[in-house]
Write a protein that holds these residues in place. Structure first.
Motif, PDB file in Angstrom:
ATOM      1  N   LEU A  16       0.845  -1.375   0.221  1.00  0.00           N
ATOM      2  CA  LEU A  16      -0.093  -0.076  -0.037  1.00  0.00           C
ATOM      3  C   LEU A  16       0.774   1.037   0.101  1.00  0.00           C
ATOM      4  O   LEU A  16       0.413   2.052  -0.555  1.00  0.00           O
ATOM      5  N   VAL A  17       1.892   1.293   0.992  1.00  0.00           N
ATOM      6  CA  VAL A  17       2.939   2.503   0.808  1.00  0.00           C
ATOM      7  C   VAL A  17       3.516   2.472  -0.468  1.00  0.00           C
ATOM      8  O   VAL A  17       3.510   3.723  -1.110  1.00  0.00           O
ATOM      9  N   VAL A  18       4.077   1.711  -1.025  1.00  0.00           N
ATOM     10  CA  VAL A  18       4.475   1.825  -2.460  1.00  0.00           C
ATOM     11  C   VAL A  18       3.531   2.274  -3.640  1.00  0.00           C
ATOM     12  O   VAL A  18       3.898   3.078  -4.276  1.00  0.00           O
ATOM     13  N   ALA A  19       2.531   1.856  -3.503  1.00  0.00           N
ATOM     14  CA  ALA A  19       1.070   2.414  -4.312  1.00  0.00           C
ATOM     15  C   ALA A  19       1.013   3.626  -4.082  1.00  0.00           C
ATOM     16  O   ALA A  19       0.651   4.260  -5.243  1.00  0.00           O
ATOM     17  N   MET A  20       0.765   4.068  -3.002  1.00  0.00           N
ATOM     18  CA  MET A  20       0.505   5.608  -2.653  1.00  0.00           C
ATOM     19  C   MET A  20       1.768   6.360  -3.087  1.00  0.00           C
ATOM     20  O   MET A  20       1.551   7.284  -3.733  1.00  0.00           O
ATOM     21  N   VAL A  21       2.981   5.899  -2.917  1.00  0.00           N
ATOM     22  CA  VAL A  21       3.941   6.829  -3.364  1.00  0.00           C
ATOM     23  C   VAL A  21       3.941   6.745  -4.715  1.00  0.00           C
ATOM     24  O   VAL A  21       4.193   7.880  -5.568  1.00  0.00           O
ATOM     25  N   ALA A  22       3.899   5.769  -5.607  1.00  0.00           N
ATOM     26  CA  ALA A  22       3.771   5.620  -7.171  1.00  0.00           C
ATOM     27  C   ALA A  22       2.539   6.447  -7.731  1.00  0.00           C
ATOM     28  O   ALA A  22       2.909   7.237  -8.663  1.00  0.00           O
ATOM     29  N   ALA A  23       1.592   6.550  -6.921  1.00  0.00           N
ATOM     30  CA  ALA A  23       0.278   7.222  -7.363  1.00  0.00           C
ATOM     31  C   ALA A  23       0.509   8.698  -7.318  1.00  0.00           C
ATOM     32  O   ALA A  23      -0.076   9.410  -8.175  1.00  0.00           O
ATOM     33  N   PRO A  26       3.020  10.914 -10.648  1.00  0.00           N
ATOM     34  CA  PRO A  26       2.447  11.782 -11.710  1.00  0.00           C
ATOM     35  C   PRO A  26       1.646  12.835 -11.237  1.00  0.00           C
ATOM     36  O   PRO A  26       1.310  13.634 -12.274  1.00  0.00           O
ATOM     37  N   ALA A  27       0.944  12.729 -10.274  1.00  0.00           N
ATOM     38  CA  ALA A  27      -0.235  13.778  -9.808  1.00  0.00           C
ATOM     39  C   ALA A  27      -0.040  13.883  -8.323  1.00  0.00           C
ATOM     40  O   ALA A  27      -0.738  13.480  -7.601  1.00  0.00           O
ATOM     41  N   PRO A  28       1.001  15.034  -8.069  1.00  0.00           N
ATOM     42  CA  PRO A  28       1.223  14.918  -6.762  1.00  0.00           C
ATOM     43  C   PRO A  28       0.012  15.828  -6.103  1.00  0.00           C
ATOM     44  O   PRO A  28      -0.603  16.691  -6.692  1.00  0.00           O
ATOM     45  N   SER A  29       0.003  15.288  -4.765  1.00  0.00           N
ATOM     46  CA  SER A  29      -1.442  15.818  -4.117  1.00  0.00           C
ATOM     47  C   SER A  29      -1.252  15.422  -2.820  1.00  0.00           C
ATOM     48  O   SER A  29      -0.187  14.606  -2.365  1.00  0.00           O
ATOM     49  N   THR A  30      -1.907  15.781  -1.601  1.00  0.00           N
ATOM     50  CA  THR A  30      -1.846  15.409  -0.425  1.00  0.00           C
ATOM     51  C   THR A  30      -2.174  13.852  -0.211  1.00  0.00           C
ATOM     52  O   THR A  30      -3.008  13.353  -1.062  1.00  0.00           O
ATOM     53  N   LEU A  32      -4.272  12.731   1.584  1.00  0.00           N
ATOM     54  CA  LEU A  32      -6.050  12.466   1.782  1.00  0.00           C
ATOM     55  C   LEU A  32      -6.406  12.419   0.317  1.00  0.00           C
ATOM     56  O   LEU A  32      -7.348  11.545   0.140  1.00  0.00           O
ATOM     57  N   VAL A  33      -6.147  13.338  -0.534  1.00  0.00           N
ATOM     58  CA  VAL A  33      -6.555  13.398  -1.979  1.00  0.00           C
ATOM     59  C   VAL A  33      -6.483  11.985  -2.421  1.00  0.00           C
ATOM     60  O   VAL A  33      -7.089  11.331  -3.099  1.00  0.00           O
ATOM     61  N   THR A  34      -4.913  11.634  -2.571  1.00  0.00           N
ATOM     62  CA  THR A  34      -4.401  10.365  -2.997  1.00  0.00           C
ATOM     63  C   THR A  34      -5.568   9.026  -2.283  1.00  0.00           C
ATOM     64  O   THR A  34      -5.826   8.169  -3.187  1.00  0.00           O
ATOM     65  N   THR A  35      -5.655   9.013  -1.048  1.00  0.00           N
ATOM     66  CA  THR A  35      -6.468   7.954  -0.424  1.00  0.00           C
ATOM     67  C   THR A  35      -7.711   8.010  -0.798  1.00  0.00           C
ATOM     68  O   THR A  35      -8.367   6.869  -1.463  1.00  0.00           O
ATOM     69  N   ARG A  36      -8.469   9.174  -1.153  1.00  0.00           N
ATOM     70  CA  ARG A  36      -9.863   9.177  -1.621  1.00  0.00           C
ATOM     71  C   ARG A  36      -9.875   8.911  -3.082  1.00  0.00           C
ATOM     72  O   ARG A  36     -10.766   8.048  -3.378  1.00  0.00           O
ATOM     73  N   TRP A  37      -8.974   9.275  -3.919  1.00  0.00           N
ATOM     74  CA  TRP A  37      -8.823   8.698  -5.397  1.00  0.00           C
ATOM     75  C   TRP A  37      -8.717   7.094  -5.289  1.00  0.00           C
ATOM     76  O   TRP A  37      -9.358   6.740  -6.276  1.00  0.00           O
ATOM     77  N   TRP A  38      -7.559   6.738  -4.570  1.00  0.00           N
ATOM     78  CA  TRP A  38      -7.492   5.179  -4.595  1.00  0.00           C
ATOM     79  C   TRP A  38      -8.832   4.372  -4.042  1.00  0.00           C
ATOM     80  O   TRP A  38      -9.256   3.471  -4.650  1.00  0.00           O
TER      81      TRP A  38
END
Length: 81
Positions: A16-23, A26-30, A32-38
């Motif tokens: 999960l950590v690797v996926a969050m970093v990889a996500a 290309p689209a830097p965000s907070t 929280l935004v990354t978690t909601r998108w995921w």
């Protein structure tokens, strides 16, 4: 290689950590935004991303194609060009 820097032992948390970093590359965000998108991507996966066959996807599409009513068809057939 990068995953071994996060944790020495493979597991769900490390993935999960690797996926969050990889996500976020290309689209830097907070976070929280990354978690909601995921979360939304995973929630809609069955409808949007997992179908490889177009016939299967067509039968499970949540939005029906638009169909004209009888009144609209009559109006369109009598319309002046």
């Amino acid at each position: 290689a990068f995953a071994s820097l996060i944790a020495s032992k493979a597991g769900r948390e490390r993935d999960l950590v690797v996926a969050m970093v990889a996500a976020r590359i290309p689209a830097p965000s907070t976070k929280l935004v990354t978690t909601r998108w995921w979360h939304m991507r995973e929630a809609w996966r069955a409808l949007m991303f997992a179908d490889t066959e177009q016939q299967v996807k067509a039968t499970r599409d949540p939005v029906a194609p638009a169909k004209r009513s009888k009144a609209a068809l009559v109006k369109a057939s009598t319309a002046q060009p």
